[in-house]
Design an enzyme around this catalytic site. Structure first.
Site, short mmCIF file in Angstrom:
data_model
loop_
_atom_site.label_atom_id
_atom_site.label_comp_id
_atom_site.label_asym_id
_atom_site.label_seq_id
_atom_site.Cartn_x
_atom_site.Cartn_y
_atom_site.Cartn_z
N THR A 191 0.82 -1.22 0.00
CA THR A 191 0.00 0.00 0.00
C THR A 191 0.85 1.26 0.00
OG1 THR A 191 -1.68 -1.10 1.27
CG2 THR A 191 -1.63 1.29 1.45
N VAL A 246 -12.31 -5.94 2.79
CA VAL A 246 -11.82 -4.56 2.77
C VAL A 246 -10.82 -4.43 3.91
CG1 VAL A 246 -12.49 -2.15 3.20
CG2 VAL A 246 -13.91 -3.59 1.73
N ASP A 260 -7.63 -1.94 5.98
CA ASP A 260 -7.54 -0.71 6.77
C ASP A 260 -7.42 0.55 5.90
OD1 ASP A 260 -4.97 -1.77 5.94
OD2 ASP A 260 -4.08 -0.11 7.07
N GLY A 306 -3.75 -5.29 7.25
CA GLY A 306 -4.79 -4.33 7.59
C GLY A 306 -5.63 -4.71 8.79
N1 ASP Z 1 -2.84 -2.52 4.44
C1 ASP Z 1 -3.25 -3.16 3.23
C2 ASP Z 1 -4.47 -4.00 3.49
O1 ASP Z 1 -4.53 -4.66 4.51
C3 ASP Z 1 -2.24 -4.00 2.58
C4 ASP Z 1 -0.83 -3.55 2.50
O2 ASP Z 1 -0.42 -2.53 3.02
O3 ASP Z 1 -0.06 -4.27 1.90
O4 ASP Z 1 -5.32 -4.04 2.64
#
Ligand code: ASP
Length: 286
Positions: A145, A174, A176, A199
Site C-alpha cells: 500500500t 476490505v 484498513d 490491515g
Molecule cells: N494494508 C493493506 C491491506 O490490509 C495491505 C498492504 O499494506 O499491503 O489491505
C-alpha cells in the site's frame, strides 16, 4: 512529503505539485496516482493482484487539514480510486462509497472503466490457484500500500492511502487503507499518520488515529509510531506467524518532524524534505 515504501516517483510527483503551487492535498493525490497507474506495482491500482476469485478490488482514501475525508472501498474497474475518493469528499455529503455504488459514482463523474487485471497479475493468480493457500503476504517486493503525507508552505497537512489490498484476499474483503483513522488520519492542528501491512491489525487498533492522538499528547512522530506498533505486538504477537506479522507506520507533525516504525524488518519509506529525497529503512520492534 513522506510515503510508505520505496516510492520515489510518487514522491517526485507530489514535490512537483507543490512546486507548481498545489496544496498538500493536490500533492498527496498526485503521489498516489503514480503507483495506481503503474502495471508493475502489484499492490496498488492497475496491475494490483486480484482476490481469490480473480477480481481486482481497490480501496483508497484521502483527508485534508480541515478534517474533510473521502474514501472508496471494494471499487472495481477504476484506475484511480484516490481521485474518486477526493471527488466523494468534495462533491457529496458522504465520506465513503463502496462497491457498485462507488463505481456508479465514478462513472457518473467521468472516470473511465478499465480492466485492472494485467496479464502478469493474472498469471500470478493462476499460479496461486494451484495451491490456493491463503496466507497474508507482507513486504511484497517492498511496495505494498502507498500511504503518503504532505505538508505545504502554508502548513497544511494532507494524506492519501491507496491499495489493491492483500493479494488473494477473500472476495469482499476490505482492509484498513480506506478507513479513516485506520489506514490514514490527519488532524491539521497536530499531524498525520498512515499505515501499511496487515490491515486487520491496523483496523482493530485504529492505528493512524492512535498515532495522531499520541502526538496530540506530546509524543514525537517517531515515539508515536513506536507506541502504535507496540500496541499491535502486545495484543497480537501470539496469533500471527512472524512472516505475516507486518505493519508499518509513517507520521509527520505540524513542525515538519517525521517518524516511521514497523513490527518486523523490511519496512522502508521515502522522504522528501529540504530539497532532498531519500529512501530510509524504518526501525522495527521484533
Ligand atoms: N494494508 C493493506 C491491506 O490490509 C495491505 C498492504 O499494506 O499491503 O489491505
Amino acid at each position: 512529503v513522506i510515503a510508505t515504501w520505496e516510492n520515489e516517483a510518487a514522491v517526485a510527483a507530489a514535490r512537483q505539485r507543490l512546486l507548481d503551487g498545489g496544496t498538500a492535498l493536490d500533492a498527496v493525490e498526485a503521489a498516489a496516482r503514480v503507483p495506481e497507474a503503474d502495471p508493475e506495482n502489484f499492490t496498488v491500482g492497475y496491475g494490483g493482484l486480484p482476490d481469490r476469485d480473480g477480481e481486482v478490488t481497490l480501496d483508497a482514501c484521502i483527508m485534508n487539514e480541515k478534517g474533510d475525508a473521502g474514501s472508496v472501498t471494494f471499487l472495481k474497474n477504476i484506475k484511480h480510486p484516490v481521485s474518486v475518493a477526493r471527488k466523494i469528499m468534495e462533491e457529496t455529503p458522504h465520506v465513503m462509497l463502496s462497491g457498485a455504488g462507488a463505481l456508479q459514482f465514478a462513472l457518473a463523474n467521468g472516470f473511465e472503466k478499465t480492466d485492472l487485471l494485467t496479464p502478469e497479475a493474472n498469471a500470478r493468480w493462476e499460479e496461486w490457484l494451484v495451491e490456493k493457500e491463503y496466507k497474508p503476504a507482507v513486504n511484497i517486493e517492498r511496495h505494498d500500500t502507498i500511504g503518503v503525507l504532505a505538508i505545504d508552505d502554508k502548513g497544511r497537512i494532507s494524506g492519501a492511502c491507496t491499495t489493491s489490498g492483500m493479494a488473494f484476499k477473500m472476495h469482499g474483503r476490505v482492509g484498513d487503507s480506506p478507513i479513516i483513522g485506520a489506514g490514514l488520519y490527519v488532524d491539521g492542528e497536530i499531524g498525520g499518520a498512515c499505515a501499511t501491512g496487515l490491515g486487520e491489525l491496523v483496523m482493530t487498533t485504529l492505528g493512524s488515529f492512535l498515532i495522531v492522538e499520541l502526538m496530540r499528547r506530546g509524543l514525537s512522530p517517531q515515539e508515536a509510531c513506536e507506541e502504535g506498533i507496540r500496541r499491535i505486538v502486545e495484543r497480537y504477537k501470539d496469533k500471527y506467524d512472524y512472516d505475516e506479522f507486518q505493519v508499518g507506520y509513517i507520521a509527520i507533525n505540524k513542525e515538519g518532524e517525521h517518524g516511521a516504525y514497523s513490527v518486523v524488518e523490511g519496512f522502508n519509506y521515502t522522504l522528501y524534505q529540504k530539497e532532498k529525497t531519500s529512501v530510509v529503512e524504518a526501525g522495527n520492534m521484533i
